[in-house]
Design an enzyme around this catalytic site. Structure first.
Site, short mmCIF file in Angstrom:
data_model
loop_
_atom_site.label_atom_id
_atom_site.label_comp_id
_atom_site.label_asym_id
_atom_site.label_seq_id
_atom_site.Cartn_x
_atom_site.Cartn_y
_atom_site.Cartn_z
N GLY A 30 4.42 2.81 -5.87
CA GLY A 30 4.02 3.03 -4.83
C GLY A 30 4.52 2.82 -4.08
N GLU B 280 0.35 0.01 -18.68
CA GLU B 280 0.98 0.12 -17.83
C GLU B 280 2.64 -0.52 -18.65
OE1 GLU B 280 1.46 -0.40 -13.54
OE2 GLU B 280 -0.14 1.12 -13.64
N ASP C 111 -0.02 7.56 -10.37
CA ASP C 111 1.47 6.59 -10.43
C ASP C 111 1.07 4.92 -10.88
OD1 ASP C 111 3.70 5.40 -9.02
OD2 ASP C 111 2.21 3.77 -7.83
N HIS D 171 4.68 3.30 -11.15
CA HIS D 171 3.88 2.34 -10.21
C HIS D 171 4.81 1.97 -8.78
CE1 HIS D 171 0.56 -1.17 -10.32
NE2 HIS D 171 0.51 -0.80 -9.24
P1 NAI Z 1 -8.07 -2.82 0.02
O1 NAI Z 1 -8.76 -3.60 -0.03
O2 NAI Z 1 -7.83 -3.20 1.58
O3 NAI Z 1 -8.59 -1.37 0.67
C1 NAI Z 1 -9.72 -0.91 -0.37
C2 NAI Z 1 -10.95 0.11 -0.49
O4 NAI Z 1 -11.66 0.56 -1.13
C3 NAI Z 1 -11.85 -1.58 1.32
O5 NAI Z 1 -12.77 -0.13 1.65
C4 NAI Z 1 -13.34 -1.02 -0.30
O6 NAI Z 1 -14.44 -1.88 0.98
C5 NAI Z 1 -12.84 0.23 -0.82
N1 NAI Z 1 -13.86 0.15 -2.07
C6 NAI Z 1 -14.09 -0.71 -2.60
N2 NAI Z 1 -14.81 -0.27 -3.80
C7 NAI Z 1 -15.61 0.88 -3.27
C8 NAI Z 1 -16.29 2.09 -4.23
N3 NAI Z 1 -16.43 1.59 -4.98
N4 NAI Z 1 -15.86 3.14 -3.49
C9 NAI Z 1 -15.35 3.59 -2.77
N5 NAI Z 1 -14.87 2.82 -2.11
C10 NAI Z 1 -14.08 1.22 -2.08
O7 NAI Z 1 -7.47 -2.20 -0.55
P2 NAI Z 1 -5.69 -1.38 -0.35
O8 NAI Z 1 -4.94 -2.93 0.39
O9 NAI Z 1 -5.78 -0.70 0.49
O10 NAI Z 1 -5.01 -1.67 -1.61
C11 NAI Z 1 -5.66 -0.32 -2.11
C12 NAI Z 1 -5.49 0.21 -3.88
O11 NAI Z 1 -4.17 0.60 -3.94
C13 NAI Z 1 -5.35 -1.39 -4.76
O12 NAI Z 1 -6.42 -1.01 -6.24
C14 NAI Z 1 -4.12 -1.76 -5.41
O13 NAI Z 1 -4.07 -2.84 -5.96
C15 NAI Z 1 -3.63 -0.58 -4.77
N6 NAI Z 1 -2.05 -0.71 -5.29
C16 NAI Z 1 -0.85 -0.22 -5.29
C17 NAI Z 1 0.56 0.14 -5.00
C18 NAI Z 1 0.78 0.99 -6.05
O14 NAI Z 1 2.77 0.31 -5.71
N7 NAI Z 1 0.84 1.86 -6.82
C19 NAI Z 1 1.30 -0.76 -4.14
C20 NAI Z 1 -0.07 -1.34 -3.58
C21 NAI Z 1 -1.37 -1.37 -3.69
#
Ligand code: NAI
Length: 423
Positions: A308, A283, A278, A306
């Site tokens: 999601g 992009e 996604d 994108h």
């Molecule tokens: P979050 O900050 O709540 O969770 C991220 C997790 O990844 C944290 O628990 C952190 O400790 C962990 N983490 C960080 N580095 C790591 C590594 N090297 N190895 C393993 N774990 C690691 O973030 P959230 O809200 O869950 O978002 C996750 C991703 O989704 C972000 O990149 C965000 O930009 C993306 N996203 C994409 C969307 C879309 O439309 N496709 C919409 C919303 C978010």
């Protein structure tokens, strides 16, 4: 204190120093912010709300902001330092979006303007898409659907698998990863996860010792990490090659996390059975621009633009969440969730005046504030202080008698950025 006295004092102060009745606080919502925002603001007593269906260029924006106290934008309105400097009455900004790149956060902090957003309002939308994509991948639906569009009839059970009983490996167990965990378990998947921070497993999910273990044992790997230097190409060629043969990959996190050239090779030779992507390293900026990725033309790769987090429900949630943050800042001075400001969670103030004092985070400010009240014999009923970087934020609930006259003295304290009184 009489209304005339209030007016006399307010004439000596900057615009915005005295709180107005809610219905006179002018709010401008741009770019088709979801109607849920207006609903929330109306419920909270804010009825002077103007909406504009598109983004404004810097000139128009500056014009429109002249008498605006609160503004709501989505991602296309640019709040530069110049725009902020000319918005004399503006006291807070709501980004009805996940990101806040569109605002000069340092400049707005320097001017004592908190910026709010809704970073997690689309969590559920992403999690649902991940589960849906996982099912599509294990059933090879994309290839069969594409063939059917061309008149093909790939009616076969070969390679098509149920999701029940399979293992889902979640990389990054934060807001989205943990939601995926709950939904996946409800469908009968075994869930394992890897995070760099210890996380409480939900349900029967289990943390594994390493990313290597997760990749080697998962039937579906789904990635939910942020974009950091550490996550750049977290799934590089070497790691992707250690994925369990016949497994699938879902990436809805950030385009920088997966090496798509390597993934294309592994999909083509069948080591990875399918992938749903996604997010991309580069992009398109607008619908007119084209996407270019090595995954194009690969039959078992689902590519989405994108989306999601792009659902009506997420937009509604964003509208509600940001509107409430704006109302609570305007009413009470609460800054929980501000991205550029010290965060204070404040209850409503009944029977007292509330003074909001934003200053540079230098020694002695609090002492000077307290001295002003002590010298005037005004009782302080409550005091809250929070700092963030170079910014300090003090909120005082004080005896209504005499507090207004002291606002001028408070604004004269060295390092003061902004002082406002809510009564
Ligand atoms: P979050 O900050 O709540 O969770 C991220 C997790 O990844 C944290 O628990 C952190 O400790 C962990 N983490 C960080 N580095 C790591 C590594 N090297 N190895 C393993 N774990 C690691 O973030 P959230 O809200 O869950 O978002 C996750 C991703 O989704 C972000 O990149 C965000 O930009 C993306 N996203 C994409 C969307 C879309 O439309 N496709 C919409 C919303 C978010």
């Amino acid at each position: 204190m009489s209304l005339d006295t209030l007016r006399d004092i307010s004439a000596t102060l900057d615009p915005g120093a005295l709180s107005l009745p809610k219905e006179r606080i002018r709010i401008l919502l741009l770019e088709n912010v979801h109607e849920s925002a207006e609903g929330v603001l109306a419920e909270e007593g804010y009825t002077s709300v103007e909406t504009v269906g598109h983004a404004l260029d810097p000139h128009e924006l500056t014009e429109r902001l002249q008498d605006v106290h609160v503004v709501g934008i989505r991602s296309r309105t640019r709040f530069t330092r110049e725009v902020l400097e000319r918005a004399e009455r503006l006291f807070c900004i709501g980004c009805f979006s996940v990101g806040t790149d569109q605002v000069d956060l340092a400049a707005s902090a320097e001017m004592g303007i908190p910026v709010f957003n809704a970073p997690h309002a689309n969590t559920r939308s992403v999690a649902e898409l991940v589960v849906g994509m996982s099912i599509m991948l294990l059933r090879d639906v994309f290839r069969k659907s594409t063939a059917a569009h061309r008149g093909g009839w790939l009616k076969t059970a070969k390679g098509a698998r149920e999701i029940r009983g399979k293992t889902m490996g979640i990389v990054g167990y934060g807001h989205i990863g943990s939601q995926v965990s709950v939904l996946a378990e409800a469908l009968g998947l075994h869930v394992i996860f890897h995070d760099i921070v210890p996380k409480l497993p939900l349900g029967n999910a289990r943390a594994v010792d390493s990313l290597a273990e997760l990749l080697a044992t998962s039937d579906v790997v789904t990635v939910h990490v942020p974009d950091t230097p550490d996550t750049y190409r977290l799934l590089n060629r070497a790691r992707l090659a250690t994925m369990k043969p016949g497994s699938c990959l879902v990436n809805t996190s950030r385009g920088s996390v997966v090496d798509l050239e390597a993934l294309a090779d592994l999909l083509s030779d069948g080591h990875v059975a399918g992938a749903a992507i996604d997010v991309f390293p580069k992009e398109p900026a607008s619908p007119e621009d084209a996407l270019a990725t090595p995954l194009q033309g690969i039959h078992n790769a689902i590519l989405t633009p994108h989306i999601g987090g792009s659902t009506q429900e997420a937009q509604r949630n964003i509208g509600t969440e940001v509107a409430l943050k704006l109302a609570h800042y305007s009413d009470r001075g609460t800054t929980i969730g501000a991205v550029n400001f010290p965060e204070l969670n404040l209850a409503p103030h009944d029977g007292t005046h509330r003074i909001l004092h934003v200053h540079r985070n230098v020694p002695g400010v609090l002492q000077q504030i307290n001295r002003i009240f002590a010298d005037a014999g005004v009782n302080i009923a409550g005091q809250h202080l929070q700092t963030r970087g170079t910014l300090g934020y003090v909120v005082l609930d004080v005896d209504p008698t005499g507090s207004l006259e002291l606002l001028t003295d408070l604004k004269a304290i060295d390092g003061t950025i902004r002082a406002r009184i809510l009564y």
